[in-house]
Design a protein around this motif. Structure first.
Motif, PDB file in Angstrom:
ATOM      1  N   ALA A 291       0.818  -1.217   0.000  1.00  0.00           N
ATOM      2  CA  ALA A 291       0.000   0.000   0.000  1.00  0.00           C
ATOM      3  C   ALA A 291       0.847   1.260   0.000  1.00  0.00           C
ATOM      4  O   ALA A 291       1.964   1.275   0.494  1.00  0.00           O
ATOM      5  CB  ALA A 291      -0.919  -0.011   1.206  1.00  0.00           C
ATOM      6  N   LYS A 292       0.246   2.319  -0.554  1.00  0.00           N
ATOM      7  CA  LYS A 292       0.941   3.617  -0.584  1.00  0.00           C
ATOM      8  C   LYS A 292       0.336   4.608   0.423  1.00  0.00           C
ATOM      9  O   LYS A 292       0.902   5.652   0.691  1.00  0.00           O
ATOM     10  CB  LYS A 292       0.836   4.224  -1.987  1.00  0.00           C
ATOM     11  CG  LYS A 292       1.521   3.418  -3.074  1.00  0.00           C
ATOM     12  CD  LYS A 292       2.950   3.891  -3.291  1.00  0.00           C
ATOM     13  CE  LYS A 292       3.599   3.204  -4.466  1.00  0.00           C
ATOM     14  NZ  LYS A 292       4.096   1.879  -4.147  1.00  0.00           N
ATOM     15  N   SER A 293      -0.849   4.293   0.933  1.00  0.00           N
ATOM     16  CA  SER A 293      -1.507   5.218   1.864  1.00  0.00           C
ATOM     17  C   SER A 293      -2.279   4.401   2.903  1.00  0.00           C
ATOM     18  O   SER A 293      -2.551   3.216   2.682  1.00  0.00           O
ATOM     19  CB  SER A 293      -2.486   6.114   1.101  1.00  0.00           C
ATOM     20  OG  SER A 293      -3.537   5.319   0.584  1.00  0.00           O
ATOM     21  N   PRO A 294      -2.642   5.019   4.036  1.00  0.00           N
ATOM     22  CA  PRO A 294      -3.396   4.270   5.045  1.00  0.00           C
ATOM     23  C   PRO A 294      -4.707   3.697   4.497  1.00  0.00           C
ATOM     24  O   PRO A 294      -5.114   2.588   4.848  1.00  0.00           O
ATOM     25  CB  PRO A 294      -3.674   5.321   6.130  1.00  0.00           C
ATOM     26  CG  PRO A 294      -2.581   6.324   5.985  1.00  0.00           C
ATOM     27  CD  PRO A 294      -2.281   6.380   4.520  1.00  0.00           C
ATOM     28  N   GLY A 295      -5.347   4.456   3.592  1.00  0.00           N
ATOM     29  CA  GLY A 295      -6.591   3.956   2.992  1.00  0.00           C
ATOM     30  C   GLY A 295      -6.341   2.696   2.189  1.00  0.00           C
ATOM     31  O   GLY A 295      -7.079   1.714   2.296  1.00  0.00           O
ATOM     32  N   ALA A 296      -5.284   2.736   1.383  1.00  0.00           N
ATOM     33  CA  ALA A 296      -4.937   1.564   0.576  1.00  0.00           C
ATOM     34  C   ALA A 296      -4.538   0.402   1.483  1.00  0.00           C
ATOM     35  O   ALA A 296      -4.806  -0.762   1.173  1.00  0.00           O
ATOM     36  CB  ALA A 296      -3.805   1.900  -0.372  1.00  0.00           C
ATOM     37  N   ALA A 297      -3.915   0.722   2.619  1.00  0.00           N
ATOM     38  CA  ALA A 297      -3.510  -0.336   3.564  1.00  0.00           C
ATOM     39  C   ALA A 297      -4.729  -1.088   4.072  1.00  0.00           C
ATOM     40  O   ALA A 297      -4.706  -2.321   4.218  1.00  0.00           O
ATOM     41  CB  ALA A 297      -2.749   0.275   4.737  1.00  0.00           C
ATOM     42  N   THR A 298      -5.813  -0.349   4.320  1.00  0.00           N
ATOM     43  CA  THR A 298      -7.044  -1.000   4.776  1.00  0.00           C
ATOM     44  C   THR A 298      -7.545  -1.951   3.697  1.00  0.00           C
ATOM     45  O   THR A 298      -7.928  -3.087   3.985  1.00  0.00           O
ATOM     46  CB  THR A 298      -8.118   0.071   5.086  1.00  0.00           C
ATOM     47  OG1 THR A 298      -7.562   1.006   6.004  1.00  0.00           O
ATOM     48  CG2 THR A 298      -9.372  -0.547   5.660  1.00  0.00           C
ATOM     49  N   GLY A 299      -7.513  -1.476   2.451  1.00  0.00           N
ATOM     50  CA  GLY A 299      -7.967  -2.321   1.339  1.00  0.00           C
ATOM     51  C   GLY A 299      -7.124  -3.578   1.213  1.00  0.00           C
ATOM     52  O   GLY A 299      -7.662  -4.695   1.128  1.00  0.00           O
ATOM     53  N   PHE A 300      -5.816  -3.421   1.225  1.00  0.00           N
ATOM     54  CA  PHE A 300      -4.939  -4.593   1.102  1.00  0.00           C
ATOM     55  C   PHE A 300      -5.088  -5.529   2.312  1.00  0.00           C
ATOM     56  O   PHE A 300      -4.963  -6.741   2.179  1.00  0.00           O
ATOM     57  CB  PHE A 300      -3.481  -4.153   0.946  1.00  0.00           C
ATOM     58  CG  PHE A 300      -3.127  -3.730  -0.443  1.00  0.00           C
ATOM     59  CD1 PHE A 300      -3.120  -4.652  -1.488  1.00  0.00           C
ATOM     60  CD2 PHE A 300      -2.823  -2.413  -0.741  1.00  0.00           C
ATOM     61  CE1 PHE A 300      -2.803  -4.265  -2.786  1.00  0.00           C
ATOM     62  CE2 PHE A 300      -2.504  -2.010  -2.036  1.00  0.00           C
ATOM     63  CZ  PHE A 300      -2.502  -2.937  -3.058  1.00  0.00           C
ATOM     64  N   SER A 301      -5.358  -4.935   3.470  1.00  0.00           N
ATOM     65  CA  SER A 301      -5.540  -5.772   4.668  1.00  0.00           C
ATOM     66  C   SER A 301      -6.698  -6.738   4.484  1.00  0.00           C
ATOM     67  O   SER A 301      -6.631  -7.889   4.913  1.00  0.00           O
ATOM     68  CB  SER A 301      -5.824  -4.892   5.888  1.00  0.00           C
ATOM     69  OG  SER A 301      -4.727  -4.078   6.166  1.00  0.00           O
ATOM     70  N   PHE A 302      -7.741  -6.258   3.804  1.00  0.00           N
ATOM     71  CA  PHE A 302      -8.907  -7.122   3.602  1.00  0.00           C
ATOM     72  C   PHE A 302      -8.577  -8.331   2.715  1.00  0.00           C
ATOM     73  O   PHE A 302      -9.230  -9.361   2.812  1.00  0.00           O
ATOM     74  CB  PHE A 302     -10.078  -6.318   3.023  1.00  0.00           C
ATOM     75  CG  PHE A 302     -10.906  -5.672   4.099  1.00  0.00           C
ATOM     76  CD1 PHE A 302     -11.794  -6.434   4.866  1.00  0.00           C
ATOM     77  CD2 PHE A 302     -10.802  -4.317   4.368  1.00  0.00           C
ATOM     78  CE1 PHE A 302     -12.533  -5.849   5.876  1.00  0.00           C
ATOM     79  CE2 PHE A 302     -11.541  -3.721   5.376  1.00  0.00           C
ATOM     80  CZ  PHE A 302     -12.413  -4.497   6.133  1.00  0.00           C
ATOM     81  N   LEU A 303      -7.568  -8.168   1.855  1.00  0.00           N
ATOM     82  CA  LEU A 303      -7.154  -9.300   1.026  1.00  0.00           C
ATOM     83  C   LEU A 303      -6.700 -10.477   1.888  1.00  0.00           C
ATOM     84  O   LEU A 303      -6.865 -11.639   1.519  1.00  0.00           O
ATOM     85  CB  LEU A 303      -5.991  -8.897   0.116  1.00  0.00           C
ATOM     86  CG  LEU A 303      -6.303  -8.075  -1.127  1.00  0.00           C
ATOM     87  CD1 LEU A 303      -5.020  -7.770  -1.875  1.00  0.00           C
ATOM     88  CD2 LEU A 303      -7.259  -8.841  -2.032  1.00  0.00           C
ATOM     89  N   PHE A 304      -6.088 -10.148   3.026  1.00  0.00           N
ATOM     90  CA  PHE A 304      -5.597 -11.200   3.920  1.00  0.00           C
ATOM     91  C   PHE A 304      -6.612 -11.527   5.009  1.00  0.00           C
ATOM     92  O   PHE A 304      -6.637 -12.621   5.548  1.00  0.00           O
ATOM     93  CB  PHE A 304      -4.266 -10.769   4.559  1.00  0.00           C
ATOM     94  CG  PHE A 304      -3.214 -10.434   3.563  1.00  0.00           C
ATOM     95  CD1 PHE A 304      -2.617 -11.434   2.801  1.00  0.00           C
ATOM     96  CD2 PHE A 304      -2.821  -9.127   3.343  1.00  0.00           C
ATOM     97  CE1 PHE A 304      -1.653 -11.134   1.862  1.00  0.00           C
ATOM     98  CE2 PHE A 304      -1.863  -8.807   2.402  1.00  0.00           C
ATOM     99  CZ  PHE A 304      -1.276  -9.816   1.655  1.00  0.00           C
ATOM    100  N   LEU A 305      -7.407 -10.533   5.326  1.00  0.00           N
ATOM    101  CA  LEU A 305      -8.344 -10.678   6.447  1.00  0.00           C
ATOM    102  C   LEU A 305      -9.533 -11.572   6.070  1.00  0.00           C
ATOM    103  O   LEU A 305      -9.898 -12.490   6.812  1.00  0.00           O
ATOM    104  CB  LEU A 305      -8.809  -9.276   6.846  1.00  0.00           C
ATOM    105  CG  LEU A 305      -9.504  -9.089   8.167  1.00  0.00           C
ATOM    106  CD1 LEU A 305      -9.167  -7.729   8.753  1.00  0.00           C
ATOM    107  CD2 LEU A 305     -10.998  -9.184   8.031  1.00  0.00           C
ATOM    108  N   LEU A 306     -10.124 -11.299   4.903  1.00  0.00           N
ATOM    109  CA  LEU A 306     -11.360 -12.012   4.549  1.00  0.00           C
ATOM    110  C   LEU A 306     -11.180 -13.527   4.392  1.00  0.00           C
ATOM    111  O   LEU A 306     -12.001 -14.285   4.917  1.00  0.00           O
ATOM    112  CB  LEU A 306     -11.980 -11.392   3.291  1.00  0.00           C
ATOM    113  CG  LEU A 306     -12.561  -9.989   3.500  1.00  0.00           C
ATOM    114  CD1 LEU A 306     -13.104  -9.420   2.200  1.00  0.00           C
ATOM    115  CD2 LEU A 306     -13.655 -10.001   4.558  1.00  0.00           C
TER     116      LEU A 306
END
Lengths: 382, 248
Positions: A291-306
C-alpha cells in the motif's frame, strides 16, 4: 540487543493503543460488538453439508453390519471409517478426526435375523444396542448422525421408515457429559481467532502512518537496530492479542460459554493465539509494503483478512467441503480447530492433533512474519 | 592540522535516471558550522541521508569522526543527531514522552535523561507544555520538539535539515540562537537550507550545490567577496543563471 530500546518501543505502542480511538475501536471494541451482534442474530446459521467422517467399530461378523455400513456411505453425508478397537476410535474422536463413533455390537446380525424371522413378535427378538459417541464440537454430529443411523437401521430391517418397534436401540454413549451445545457455543472458539485477525489491519496502518509522517526515517537515524525495533513491535502486538483474547473470553463467558476445562487449556489457548498474532503482524507488513496510503492499507488488509475470516473462523463453520479444504491454507483454520478440540471436544493439550495444529500455526506464523519483514525491509527499510 | 569531523569523497547517488548527488567531495572540521545550500531538489537531503546511513551511496566514501558510515553505521548513529525535514514527532505521546522515548532509543540512563530533557525543554520554551499531547501542539512547537529529539543524547554531530522552513521570522531567529549555542558547545553542525540569509548569518563555511554538484565552497564572506556580488543569493544567480528559490 538492548532491552531498554525494545521496551521503549513496546511502551510507545501501548500508549498508542490506549490513546488512539481508531486503534481502540478496531482492535478491542469492534470484535466484541461484532461477536455480540453475530452470535445474537446468526447463531443458528447453517449451510450446505459436506461429507463427515464417522468412526465405526464393527464387532459383528455377519453380513448385516456390512449392509448397514454401505447404507451409511450411500447417504452421501457420512463416510464410515473402520477401527479395530474402541480406544483408537475414541482418541480420534477427541482430536476431531471423526465426528462420531458407532459401535456395532457382536450380536447385530443375530438380532436382525431374529427380527426377520418373526417381525410381528417382539418377544422372540434378540434385542441389541448400537452405541454412539458424538463430537460435541460438531453441530452436524449432534443433530444429524443419530437420525441418519436410525434411518439406515430401518432400511436394513426392511422398513421404509423408522418403526416404533425394532430390536435395535441407538444409545448416545458419549464419554463426556451428554449435552447439546448451542450454536453460540459452537462459534465460541472461532470468535477468539476472529478477534485476533484484525490486528493485521492495525499493523498495516501503523507502519504506513509512521512511514508517511517520517517517524520510521527518524527512528532509523537512532542506534536502535532493526532486530530491536521489530522485536519491540512484534512483542507489542502479541501483548495486544493477549489483552484482546482476554476481552473476547470475558465477553463470551458473559454470554454463557463456560467450557469445563482446566487452567492449562486456557494457557494453551492464549499461547496459540499469541503465536497466531505473529502471522497477522506478517500479513500487516505485507499489506504495508503493497500500500501507498493508510486507505490503501485497509484495502490490502482485507485481502488477507477475509480469507482468514471466512475459511478459518466461526464465520465459515458451515461452508462447503471445498471451502473447508481451502481453509487448510490459512492459519486461522488451525487455531479455530485447536480451540474447538480443546474447548468443545475436551481434547488434551498434549494430544497429537492439538500439537499438530500448534506446530502448523507456529510454522505458518513464522513464515508469514519472515516474509512480511523481508518484503517491508526490502522496499522501505526498517 | 584540524581533525576532520566529516569526510565525503567522490560521493555519487543515482536513482534510476536521476543523479541526486554527483561526485561530491567535502571535508567538514570538528566544531564547524557548515551550511549546505541549494534549491529544492539540489541533493542536500540526499547528502544528509547518506551521512546518517539512511541511504546507501552508489559510489564514494563517507566518514563521520573517523567511522565509515557504511561499515560502522551503529557507531555513527551514536554520534549524530538528526532533525529531519519532516516534523517527525509522535502526536499521541506528550512532549515529555517523545523526549523520553528517543532518550531510551539512545540507551540514556534515567538521571542523565531526566536532567537533559529538563534542560532542552526549558531552552526550547516547551517546559510548560511538556505534559500535553503533541497533537495539540502548534506547528512551531512541534518543530522545536523535533529539534529536542535530535539533541536529547547530546550528540557530537548535528544534522539540521531545513530546520526553519515554514517558520515565522521570530521563531526563525530563536532557532538561529539555538544553533549558535550548539556551535558554542563545540558541536559539528551541518545545516541544510535554501534560505541564503540563514547561511550568511550562521555558517562558518558553506557549500553551494546544484543538481547534485558542488559549485562553490568557502566562508560566506569569501564567496561574496571573491564572486564580486552583494550576497550569496546573487552569487547563486551568477553561477547558475537562476534564483535559488525559483524551484522551491
Amino acid at each position: 540487543m538492548r532491552i531498554q530500546r525494545v521496551l521503549a518501543i513496546v511502551k510507545k505502542e501501548a500508549k498508542k493503543t490506549v490513546r488512539d480511538p481508531a486503534v481502540l475501536f478496531m482492535v478491542f471494541l469492534f470484535p466484541v460488538v461484532f461477536i455480540l451482534a453475530f452470535s445474537t442474530f446468526f447463531g443458528g446459521a447453517g449451510g450446505e453439508q459436506p461429507v463427515y467422517e464417522v468412526g465405526v467399530v464393527n464387532m459383528d461378523d455377519g453380513n448385516s453390519s456390512q449392509t448397514l455400513l454401505t447404507l451409511l456411505s450411500k447417504t452421501g453425508l457420512l463416510n464410515p471409517k473402520l477401527y479395530g478397537d474402541n480406544k483408537t476410535a475414541q482418541d480420534d474422536l477427541s482430536q476431531g478426526k471423526v465426528k462420531a463413533v458407532i459401535i456395532i455390537p457382536s450380536d447385530f446380525s443375530l438380532s436382525l435375523a431374529s427380527y426377520n424371522a418373526a417381525p410381528g413378535e417382539p418377544g422372540r427378538w434378540v434385542n441389541t444396542t448400537i452405541a454412539l459417541y458424538l463430537d460435541k464440537g460438531s453441530l452436524v454430529a449432534i443433530q444429524a448422525v443419530s437420525p441418519i443411523l436410525q434411518q439406515a437401521l430401518a432400511t436394513v430391517a426392511g422398513r421404509e421408515s423408522q418403526a416404533p418397534l425394532s430390536p435395535f436401540r441407538v444409545e448416545v454413549a458419549s464419554l463426556v457429559e451428554v449435552k447439546t451445545l448451542s450454536a453460540f457455543e459452537f462459534m465460541a472458539p472461532g470468535m477468539f481467532t476472529f478477534a485476533s485477525i484484525y490486528i493485521l489491519m492495525m499493523v498495516a496502518q501503523a507502519f504506513i502512518q509512521d512511514r508517511e509522517n517520517g517517524m520510521l526515517k527518524r527512528i532509523r537515524t537512532t542506534p536502535i537496530t532493526p532486530v530491536e525495533f521489530m522485536t519491540g513491535q512484534v512483542f507489542s502486538y502479541m501483548l495486544m492479542a493477549l489483552v484482546q483474547a482476554a476481552l473476547v473470553f470475558a465477553t463470551i463467558y458473559l454470554l454463557g460459554f463456560r467450557p469445563n476445562v482446566g487452567l492449562a487449556t486456557y494457557l494453551f489457548a492464549f499461547t496459540i493465539l499469541m503465536v497466531f498474532s505473529l502471522s497477522n503482524v506478517g500479513f500487516g507488513l505485507i499489506a504495508a509494503t503493497l500500500a501507498k496510503s493508510p486507505g490503501a492499507a485497509t484495502g490490502f488488509s482485507f485481502l488477507f483478512l477475509l480469507p482468514q475470516l471466512f475459511l478459518g473462523t466461526f464465520v465459515g463453520m458451515s461452508f462447503s467441503q471445498t471451502a473447508q479444504i481451502a481453509g487448510k491454507f490459512v492459519p486461522s483454520f488451525y487455531v479455530t480447530n485447536a480451540l474447538s478440540s480443546l474447548f468443545l471436544r475436551g481434547a488434551s493439550i498434549l494430544s497429537p492433533a492439538i500439537l499438530l495444529d500448534l506446530a502448523v500455526v507456529c510454522v505458518f506464523s513464522g513464515a508469514v512474519l519472515t516474509i512480511g519483514i523481508f518484503l517491508y525491509a526490502k522496499y522501505f527499510r526498517i | 592540522m584540524v581533525e576532520p569531523g566529516i569526510v565525503m569523497e567522490r560521493l555519487v547517488k543515482k536513482y534510476e535516471d536521476v543523479t541526486a548527488v554527483d561526485d561530491l567531495s567535502l571535508r567538514v572540521a570538528r566544531g564547524e558550522l557548515f551550511g549546505l545550500l541549494g534549491p529544492n531538489g539540489a541533493g542536500k537531503t540526499t547528502t544528509i541521508n547518506i551521512l546518517c546511513g539512511l541511504v546507501k551511496p552508489t559510489s564514494g566514501f563517507v566518514s563521520v569522526y573517523g567511522f565509515d558510515v557504511q561499515a560502522e553505521p551503529w557507531k555513527v548513529k551514536q554520534l549524530i543527531g538528526v532533525c529531519t525535514q519532516e516534523t517527525a514527532v509522535y502526536g499521541y505521546l506528550t512532549g515529555l514522552e517523545n523526549v523520553e522515548l528517543f532518550g531510551s532509543l539512545y540507551a540514556m540512563q534515567g538521571d542523565v535523561l531526566k536532567a537533559r530533557r529538563k534542560t532542552l525543554l526549558e531552552k526550547m520554551g516547551l517546559d510548560k507544555d511538556a505534559e500535553k499531547r503533541v497533537e495539540k501542539y502548534s506547528g512551531g512547537m512541534r518543530r522545536r520538539l523535533s529539534l529536542i529529539l535530535a539533541l536529547v543524547h547530546d550528540p557530537q554531530v548535528v544534522f539540521l535539515d531545513e530546520p526553519t522552513v515554514g517558520m515565522d521570522p521570530q521563531s526563525r531567529r530563536a532557532v538561529w540562537g539555538f544553533i549558535r549555542g550548539l556551535k558554542a558547545e563545540g558541536k559539528t553542525v551541518i545545516l541544510t537550507t535554501h534560505y541564503m540569509e540563514e547561511a550568511e548569518e550562521l555558517c562558518d563555511r558553506v557549500g553551494i550545490i546544484d543538481h547534485g554538484r558542488l559549485i562553490a565552497l568557502g566562508s560566506p564572506r569569501e564567496l561574496v567577496s571573491d564572486g564580486e556580488v552583494g550576497s550569496l543569493e546573487e552569487l547563486f544567480i551568477k553561477l547558475t543563471g537562476r534564483r535559488i528559490r525559483e524551484e522551491a
